[in-house]
Design a protein around this motif. Structure first.
Motif, PDB file in Angstrom:
ATOM      1  N   GLY A  22       0.849  -1.225   0.094  1.00 18.55           N
ATOM      2  CA  GLY A  22      -0.579   0.322   0.059  1.00 18.55           C
ATOM      3  C   GLY A  22       0.686   1.681  -0.124  1.00 18.55           C
ATOM      4  N   GLN A  23       1.844   1.137   0.387  1.00 17.10           N
ATOM      5  CA  GLN A  23       2.914   2.442   0.300  1.00 17.10           C
ATOM      6  C   GLN A  23       2.418   3.255  -1.436  1.00 17.10           C
ATOM      7  OE1 GLN A  23       6.938   1.346   0.288  1.00 17.10           O
ATOM      8  NE2 GLN A  23       6.792   0.183   1.980  1.00 17.10           N
ATOM      9  N   LEU A  24       1.670   3.021  -2.247  1.00 15.09           N
ATOM     10  CA  LEU A  24       1.620   3.652  -3.620  1.00 15.09           C
ATOM     11  C   LEU A  24       0.433   4.097  -3.522  1.00 15.09           C
ATOM     12  CD1 LEU A  24       4.724   2.481  -5.595  1.00 15.09           C
ATOM     13  CD2 LEU A  24       4.460   4.462  -4.854  1.00 15.09           C
ATOM     14  N   GLY A  25      -0.377   2.877  -2.846  1.00 17.98           N
ATOM     15  CA  GLY A  25      -2.388   3.603  -2.997  1.00 17.98           C
ATOM     16  C   GLY A  25      -2.083   2.561  -4.216  1.00 17.98           C
ATOM     17  N   VAL A  33       0.706   8.201 -11.008  1.00 19.17           N
ATOM     18  CA  VAL A  33       1.978   7.362  -9.825  1.00 19.17           C
ATOM     19  C   VAL A  33       3.309   8.544  -9.412  1.00 19.17           C
ATOM     20  CG1 VAL A  33       2.589   5.437 -10.733  1.00 19.17           C
ATOM     21  CG2 VAL A  33       2.476   6.049  -8.683  1.00 19.17           C
ATOM     22  N   VAL A  34       3.697   8.817  -8.508  1.00 19.42           N
ATOM     23  CA  VAL A  34       4.646   9.006  -8.442  1.00 19.42           C
ATOM     24  C   VAL A  34       5.918   8.382  -7.359  1.00 19.42           C
ATOM     25  CG1 VAL A  34       6.193  10.944  -7.461  1.00 19.42           C
ATOM     26  CG2 VAL A  34       4.133  11.971  -7.588  1.00 19.42           C
ATOM     27  N   ALA A  35       7.046   8.118  -7.997  1.00 25.39           N
ATOM     28  CA  ALA A  35       7.771   6.915  -7.445  1.00 25.39           C
ATOM     29  C   ALA A  35       9.360   7.207  -8.007  1.00 25.39           C
ATOM     30  CB  ALA A  35       7.153   5.594  -7.612  1.00 25.39           C
ATOM     31  N   SER A  36      10.432   6.437  -6.955  1.00 25.27           N
ATOM     32  CA  SER A  36      11.771   6.334  -8.359  1.00 25.27           C
ATOM     33  C   SER A  36      11.422   4.895  -8.870  1.00 25.27           C
ATOM     34  CB  SER A  36      12.836   6.003  -7.642  1.00 25.27           C
ATOM     35  OG  SER A  36      12.758   7.071  -6.924  1.00 25.27           O
ATOM     36  N   VAL A  37      11.947   4.365  -9.639  1.00 31.39           N
ATOM     37  CA  VAL A  37      12.082   3.275 -10.830  1.00 31.39           C
ATOM     38  C   VAL A  37      13.678   2.393 -10.396  1.00 31.39           C
ATOM     39  CG1 VAL A  37      12.555   2.350 -12.915  1.00 31.39           C
ATOM     40  CG2 VAL A  37      11.091   4.117 -12.597  1.00 31.39           C
ATOM     41  N   GLU A  38      13.362   0.997 -10.241  1.00 28.92           N
ATOM     42  CA  GLU A  38      14.693  -0.084  -9.449  1.00 28.92           C
ATOM     43  C   GLU A  38      14.794  -0.046 -10.934  1.00 28.92           C
ATOM     44  OE1 GLU A  38      14.587  -2.011  -6.312  1.00 28.92           O
ATOM     45  OE2 GLU A  38      12.430  -0.979  -5.505  1.00 28.92           O
ATOM     46  N   LEU A 111      12.946  -3.105 -15.146  1.00 29.73           N
ATOM     47  CA  LEU A 111      12.450  -2.164 -14.266  1.00 29.73           C
ATOM     48  C   LEU A 111      11.368  -2.244 -13.503  1.00 29.73           C
ATOM     49  CD1 LEU A 111      13.114   0.842 -17.040  1.00 29.73           C
ATOM     50  CD2 LEU A 111      14.508  -0.410 -15.682  1.00 29.73           C
ATOM     51  N   SER A 112      11.062  -1.704 -12.287  1.00 34.48           N
ATOM     52  CA  SER A 112      10.135  -1.707 -11.701  1.00 34.48           C
ATOM     53  C   SER A 112      10.075  -0.821 -10.514  1.00 34.48           C
ATOM     54  CB  SER A 112      10.016  -3.093 -11.089  1.00 34.48           C
ATOM     55  OG  SER A 112      11.286  -2.946  -9.811  1.00 34.48           O
ATOM     56  N   LEU A 113       8.589  -0.199 -10.708  1.00 36.89           N
ATOM     57  CA  LEU A 113       8.311   1.083  -9.176  1.00 36.89           C
ATOM     58  C   LEU A 113       9.206   0.044  -7.813  1.00 36.89           C
ATOM     59  CD1 LEU A 113       4.522   1.603  -9.408  1.00 36.89           C
ATOM     60  CD2 LEU A 113       6.458   2.614 -10.597  1.00 36.89           C
ATOM     61  N   THR A 114       9.710   1.232  -7.652  1.00 37.35           N
ATOM     62  CA  THR A 114      10.805   0.863  -5.903  1.00 37.35           C
ATOM     63  C   THR A 114       9.411   0.335  -5.424  1.00 37.35           C
ATOM     64  OG1 THR A 114      12.262   1.644  -4.587  1.00 37.35           O
ATOM     65  CG2 THR A 114      10.595   2.768  -5.409  1.00 37.35           C
ATOM     66  N   GLY A 115      10.251  -0.796  -4.816  1.00 37.48           N
ATOM     67  CA  GLY A 115       9.652  -1.495  -2.837  1.00 37.48           C
ATOM     68  C   GLY A 115       9.473  -1.047  -1.739  1.00 37.48           C
ATOM     69  N   TRP A 116      10.763   0.141  -2.155  1.00 35.73           N
ATOM     70  CA  TRP A 116      11.372   1.292  -0.888  1.00 35.73           C
ATOM     71  C   TRP A 116      11.573   2.745  -0.849  1.00 35.73           C
ATOM     72  CZ3 TRP A 116      11.434  -3.607   1.906  1.00 35.73           C
ATOM     73  CH2 TRP A 116      11.529  -4.377   1.012  1.00 35.73           C
ATOM     74  N   PRO A 117       9.785   3.126  -1.469  1.00 33.23           N
ATOM     75  CA  PRO A 117      10.113   4.290  -1.159  1.00 33.23           C
ATOM     76  C   PRO A 117      10.579   5.229  -0.327  1.00 33.23           C
ATOM     77  CG  PRO A 117       7.775   3.760  -0.571  1.00 33.23           C
ATOM     78  CD  PRO A 117       8.714   2.606  -1.481  1.00 33.23           C
ATOM     79  N   ASP A 118      10.775   5.428   0.621  1.00 32.31           N
ATOM     80  CA  ASP A 118      10.710   6.178   1.876  1.00 32.31           C
ATOM     81  C   ASP A 118      12.681   5.658   2.463  1.00 32.31           C
ATOM     82  OD1 ASP A 118       8.494   7.295   1.889  1.00 32.31           O
ATOM     83  OD2 ASP A 118       7.505   5.451   3.059  1.00 32.31           O
ATOM     84  N   ALA A 119      13.097   4.271   1.856  1.00 34.74           N
ATOM     85  CA  ALA A 119      14.424   3.713   2.300  1.00 34.74           C
ATOM     86  C   ALA A 119      15.345   5.323   1.667  1.00 34.74           C
ATOM     87  CB  ALA A 119      14.892   2.568   2.077  1.00 34.74           C
ATOM     88  N   PRO A 120      16.637   5.390   3.069  1.00 39.35           N
ATOM     89  CA  PRO A 120      17.709   6.369   2.714  1.00 39.35           C
ATOM     90  C   PRO A 120      18.228   6.224   1.392  1.00 39.35           C
ATOM     91  CG  PRO A 120      17.333   5.552   5.154  1.00 39.35           C
ATOM     92  CD  PRO A 120      16.433   4.434   3.954  1.00 39.35           C
ATOM     93  N   TRP A 121      18.316   5.356   0.811  1.00 37.05           N
ATOM     94  CA  TRP A 121      19.038   4.909  -0.612  1.00 37.05           C
ATOM     95  C   TRP A 121      18.112   5.931  -1.481  1.00 37.05           C
ATOM     96  CZ3 TRP A 121      16.589   1.604  -3.614  1.00 37.05           C
ATOM     97  CH2 TRP A 121      16.543   0.920  -3.262  1.00 37.05           C
ATOM     98  N   THR A 122      16.803   4.850  -1.295  1.00 40.66           N
ATOM     99  CA  THR A 122      15.722   6.191  -2.540  1.00 40.66           C
ATOM    100  C   THR A 122      16.062   7.290  -2.469  1.00 40.66           C
ATOM    101  OG1 THR A 122      14.430   4.046  -2.042  1.00 40.66           O
ATOM    102  CG2 THR A 122      13.551   5.446  -3.231  1.00 40.66           C
TER     103      THR A 122
END
Length: 177
Positions: A22-25, A33-38, A111-122
């Protein structure tokens, strides 16, 4: 999904566990959708000629042949892929492998939407290298077992995607640039 994508359209994996986390809803067709890409490296790195511009060639699903400029390897490998910038976490004490900041390489990746949007490295990659993008979703394809069971859906949410064994392929374009 086929590899005949229009320019600047990318296909991003959105895994079932991410939907349920649910981090991205819910992600909807026609919405942003606003997200980084892994990225996940799928081949050995290959050298490219100096001056070769970054770019992506769609191979199918969320897989690409990429020419990438390596922007950073501290905390995360950050790649400039031309149409977007993507990240991959480097665990503390882990070597970033063959990636060296300032070089240009060729590789196959997913490529995928990041699963860790709040991680320090992200967050660091987003602040320093602009890896977070606004994506306009044009199509969502749910996959439950293999390519022969693709189903177009209007929304990826806990009602339409199971937490394990299912994922979505999102056809997107950047809405922020």
């Amino acid at each position: 999904m086929t590899s005949d994508q229009p320019a600047k359209t990318v296909t991003l994996l959105y895994d079932g566990w991410q939907v349920w986390d649910g981090q991205l809803g819910p992600v909807r067709v026609g919405a942003d959708v606003v997200a980084s890409v892994e990225f996940v490296q799928r081949s050995a790195l290959r050298p490219v000629a100096s001056g070769t511009p970054p770019g992506l060639e769609h191979l199918g699903d969320a897989r690409y042949l990429a020419t990438a400029e390596v922007l950073d390897t501290v905390g995360a490998v950050v790649l400039d892929l031309g149409v977007l910038r993507a990240v991959r976490w480097v665990r503390p004490g882990e070597d970033p492998g063959d990636f060296t900041a300032g070089t240009t390489v060729s590789l196959e990746l997913s490529l995928s939407l990041t699963g860790w949007p709040d991680a320090p490295w992200t967050n660091r990659a987003a602040e320093l290298h602009g890896t977070e993008h606004r994506w306009r979703v044009h199509r969502i394809v749910r996959r439950t077992a293999g390519a022969d069971d693709d189903t177009d859906i209007d929304e990826a949410d806990v009602e339409s995607v199971e937490s394990s064994g299912q994922y979505c392929l999102l056809e997107c374009t950047q809405a922020d640039g």
